[in-house]
Enzyme design. Structure first.
Site, PDB file in Angstrom:
ATOM      1  N   TRP A  50       0.820  -1.216   0.000  1.00  0.00           N
ATOM      2  CA  TRP A  50       0.000   0.000   0.000  1.00  0.00           C
ATOM      3  C   TRP A  50       0.850   1.260   0.000  1.00  0.00           C
ATOM      4  O   TRP A  50       0.333   2.362  -0.219  1.00  0.00           O
ATOM      5  CB  TRP A  50      -0.962   0.007   1.191  1.00  0.00           C
ATOM      6  N   ASP A  51       2.151   1.121   0.219  1.00  0.00           N
ATOM      7  CA  ASP A  51       3.062   2.267   0.159  1.00  0.00           C
ATOM      8  C   ASP A  51       2.874   3.045  -1.139  1.00  0.00           C
ATOM      9  O   ASP A  51       2.969   4.273  -1.168  1.00  0.00           O
ATOM     10  CB  ASP A  51       4.523   1.809   0.203  1.00  0.00           C
ATOM     11  N   GLU A  53       2.585  -0.884  12.980  1.00  0.00           N
ATOM     12  CA  GLU A  53       2.668  -2.341  13.066  1.00  0.00           C
ATOM     13  C   GLU A  53       3.305  -2.829  14.367  1.00  0.00           C
ATOM     14  O   GLU A  53       3.518  -4.031  14.534  1.00  0.00           O
ATOM     15  CB  GLU A  53       3.421  -2.886  11.857  1.00  0.00           C
ATOM     16  N   LYS A  67       5.683   2.757  15.616  1.00  0.00           N
ATOM     17  CA  LYS A  67       6.640   2.508  14.539  1.00  0.00           C
ATOM     18  C   LYS A  67       6.570   3.596  13.474  1.00  0.00           C
ATOM     19  O   LYS A  67       7.584   4.049  12.951  1.00  0.00           O
ATOM     20  CB  LYS A  67       6.360   1.137  13.918  1.00  0.00           C
ATOM     21  N   GLN A  68       5.353   3.990  13.111  1.00  0.00           N
ATOM     22  CA  GLN A  68       5.156   5.008  12.078  1.00  0.00           C
ATOM     23  C   GLN A  68       3.828   5.706  12.314  1.00  0.00           C
ATOM     24  O   GLN A  68       3.037   5.280  13.147  1.00  0.00           O
ATOM     25  CB  GLN A  68       5.173   4.371  10.696  1.00  0.00           C
TER      26      GLN A  68
END
EC number: 2.4.1.8
Length: 757
Positions: free
Chosen positions: A354-355, A483, A588-589
């Site tokens: 999906w990036d 994640e 994480k992000q």
């Protein structure tokens, strides 16, 4: 913090005169070359016996590696699709008086490597000792943008200390393997080979598989242009073809390789097509091939270069990232997508994530022709039926796009990702919105987009459940963009993008033809359910903190900030158990902030500030996708120091090996973040409601920055310095837009003062 910087600072080159054997894999990753059709890691032509990762990858050529898990769960994919290491067609063995040169074994007196990003050419030179001789090596190579099947190499060797017999051995070697193979199996079998005094060819086919996925045949044909040799020969062995030339003291050779595949030609045509292309290239010569290649790079840079004055490190970083992105993908084939590692390594299998939709689409929209981005969308459209099969495997209606794929079928085999990271569905729909909103191509919705939107909306409507206790629709058992948390309930971002998809689908259905609507079989009763879900979706919110809560139980964690962590424990995924990571609050992000970035115009500045100030201090940025989103929001919030700090990380993520994993391959899709951080961040570009707008500022450490964007058949140059922002309409019709929230008609040149701090 500088982690592992191998290269000198130069605006258009990455170069070094130092060779550290401990960092060979890192050097190979960073000097990778590609042209969208194929790619090679920066391996030495003459080979290397030390720790190295020989890597050659062909776009769209992959293999279904049987899934390897400890506990099989219903719904798991049977295989993990992987772009596989293809034959090494770059090799040129080098011998001096019969002894092989090896930069791992032979003492090195001089070493230089240079990747010229303006030209797309890799050059290397070395002076090495072998017995009592000193030998100089020079090589130059490129993968052509003009003839996508072509790899061209100019290789020279000379003995600097007296006479010696120099032998060059250009070869094709199919004896390759994937380092990440689940069962250490070879993926290739020989199909054909042949050689004569100045050429050779080798064809290999992927082995049979039990899953019914396509098999691929790859053929490489080489022609060698050389003179002055005193002896020549050739030979073939299993999966191997070579030519051999011996010279007195000095040798020079030009090796041309054409690679054809069964993706583009019938198997019986592969050799004839390769020979046809090869003959044309050889006839016109090496310099002509190089000129045509560099001309293509000149065209791409003219549209997409970003210039930063006052910071050479970041200038090098942004150009390197653009170079690697455009090397990986430029929209020439709608069957292809952008793998997270591109052609630079095997991690993540080289498949689509999906990036692409969340990070790559907005950059390509502004830096290339619309067809480039359209092909990325068509890639997903053509896989819609497979996405419906994926949903059905999980007992769901509609379509669930895979986390990892080549064909539309799911390849990822970790349950917390495959089954739960369903927010990816929303990113695919957001890309449709982004494309139409940016280009104005409304025909895309009628022809392709609405099919995807309706199918995904049907999935969301089935995946939610109604909580009678709270009188709200909820989504349980998910993994959000962060994640470092799995199997949570009501991830705020997932709920937001699910409801938005339903809303956008309803809006889009109003603009399509009655015939198309009948084809989709959309009934009013179904639409009413969607409206009900939109109206009553649950979004975790803290009245006390006035923030959007990442998921239902996030605030019950032991909330800590990153500055409380021992630096020796970073990155967490290399030092902590997964159990400890899952129980922590470290992010994480971007998760909540990912939603605020995508739907920016829906939130007040105060909402953005409160959520940024709460979540960013907990974020470890251990996903390469993370720094850019935070940099953009920090820039919008006028947190200049933080924005620049995060921008430096995204711009030089690989060049400085921030995440300590670049030796496995580059973070290709994440590289878009360095472009986004400048254009969406520092320049404040937005396109909400089909209106182009800017609110630029200049970081105090810079003197000036400038960039071009393509927007609706226009090419616009934007330059920002300390006192003003200048817009120049390079090509196209006048444009109504907003600058610092004031309307402007751009025709020719327009100048505005930047706001005083």
């Amino acid at each position: 913090m500088i982690n592992q910087r191998l290269f000198e600072i130069d605006e258009w080159k990455i170069k070094t005169n130092t060779f550290n054997k401990e960092h060979t894999r890192l050097l190979e990753s960073l000097t990778s070359l590609a042209n969208g059709y194929m790619g090679v890691r920066g391996n030495f032509e003459e080979g290397y016996s030390g720790d190295s990762h020989q890597g050659t990858y062909i776009a769209g050529v992959w293999f279904p590696d049987k899934t390897r898990v400890g506990w099989w769960k219903n719904g798991y994919p049977e295989y993990f699709g992987k772009v596989i290491n293809a034959m090494n067609f770059m090799g040129i063995g080098l011998y001096v008086d019969g002894e092989k040169i090896d930069l791992h074994q032979n003492p090195i007196e001089l070493f230089e490597v240079e990747l010229n990003m303006k030209e797309g050419i890799l050059r290397r030179s070395a002076v090495v000792r072998i017995q009592d001789k000193t030998v100089r090596i020079r090589s130059e190579r490129f993968l052509s943008l003009a003839v996508k099947e072509l790899c061209a190499i100019h290789y020279e060797a000379e003995c600097l200390t007296g006479d010696a017999v120099i032998t060059l051995v250009p070869y094709l070697d199919g004896n390759v393997a994937n380092e990440d193979s689940n069962y250490q199996e070879q993926f290739w079998q020989e199909e054909a080979k042949g050689a004569d005094s100045h050429s050779g060819h080798l064809a290999a086919k992927t082995i049979e598989n039990p899953f019914g996925t396509p098999r691929f045949t790859v053929l490489a044909a080489m022609a060698n242009e050389t003179e002055g040799f005193v002896h020549e020969s050739f030979k073939t062995t299993e999966m191997y073809v070579e030519n051999r030339y011996s010279y007195q003291t000095k040798a020079s050779l030009k090796k041309f390789v054409i690679v054809t595949t069964s993706r583009d030609f019938r198997e019986e045509e592969l050799l004839s097509k390769a020979k046809e292309l090869l003959a044309d290239v050889v006839e016109n010569g090496y310099e002509d091939a190089k000129r045509r290649h560099t001309d293509r790079w000149k065209e791409r840079w003219a549209k997409a270069d970003i210039e930063i004055k006052g910071d050479e490190e970041l200038q090098q970083g942004i150009r390197y990232n653009i170079f690697q992105l455009f090397s990986t993908y430029y929209g020439g084939d709608a069957r292809l997508n952008i793998g997270p590692k591109g052609f630079t390594g095997e991690k993540y299998g080289g498949a689509a994530y999906w990036d692409t939709e969340a990070y790559a689409v907005p950059m390509y929209l502004a830096t290339a022709e619309p067809e480039v981005t359209k092909n990325l969308l068509l890639y997903r459209y053509h896989q819609l039926e497979a996405a419906k099969r994926n949903a059905a495997k999980l007992g769901m209606k509609g379509a669930l796009y895979p986390m990892v794929t080549f064909t539309g079928d799911e390849c990822h085999n970790e349950w917390e990702i495959t089954f739960e990271e369903i927010h990816r569905n929303g990113a695919i729909c957001y890309a449709i919105y982004n494309y139409i909103n940016y280009t104005g191509d409304r025909n895309y919705m009628e022809e392709y987009g609405i099919d995807v939107l309706v199918a995904v909306s049907r999935f969301w409507a089935d995946r939610v459940h109604f909580s009678k206790r709270k009188n709200k629709y909820m989504i349980h058992g998910v993994t959000g963009p962060n994640e470092y948390e799995n199997n949570v309930n009501n991830n705020w971002y997932t709920n937001v993008i699910a409801a938005w998809t339903l809303e956008y689908t309803l809006q889009s259905l109003e603009s399509i033809s009655a015939e198309k609507r009948r084809h989709l079989d959309v009934q009013e009763v179904e639409l009413e359910v969607w409206r009900e879900i939109i109206q009553h979706m649950y979004y975790p919110f803290s009245e006390e903190l006035q923030i959007f809560v990442q998921h239902d139980t996030f605030l019950d964690k032991d909330l800590q900030t990153v500055d409380e962590l021992d630096p020796a424990e970073r990155p967490l995924y290399q030092n902590w158990s997964w159990d400890k990571i899952l129980r922590s609050n470290f992010i994480k992000q971007a998760d909540v902030l990912q939603g605020i970035y995508l739907f920016n115009d829906r939130f007040t500045m105060e909402e953005k500030r409160r959520n940024f100030e709460f979540y960013e201090p907990m974020t470890v940025h251990e996903s390469s996708l993370s720094p850019s989103v935070h940099a953009i929001l920090a820039a919008e919030l006028k947190l200049e120091k933080k924005a620049l700090e995060l921008y430096k990380r995204t711009a030089r993520l690989d060049l400085d090996n921030y995440n300590h994993d670049t030796e496995e391959g580059l973070h290709i899709t994440s590289m878009t973040g360095s472009w986004l951080a400048i254009v969406h961040g520092f320049a404040g570009m937005r396109t909400a409601n089909e209106t182009l707008s800017f609110a630029p500022f200049l970081p105090k450490e810079w003197d000036e920055y400038s960039f071009n964007i393509n927007y609706r058949n226009r090419l616009i140059n934007v330059t920002v310095d300390e006192k003003r922002v200048i817009f120049e309409l390079v090509k196209g019709e006048p444009l109504h837009m907003n600058v610092y929230e004031e309307p402007v008609v751009l025709q020719g040149r327009c100048e505005r003062r930047t706001p005083n701090e």
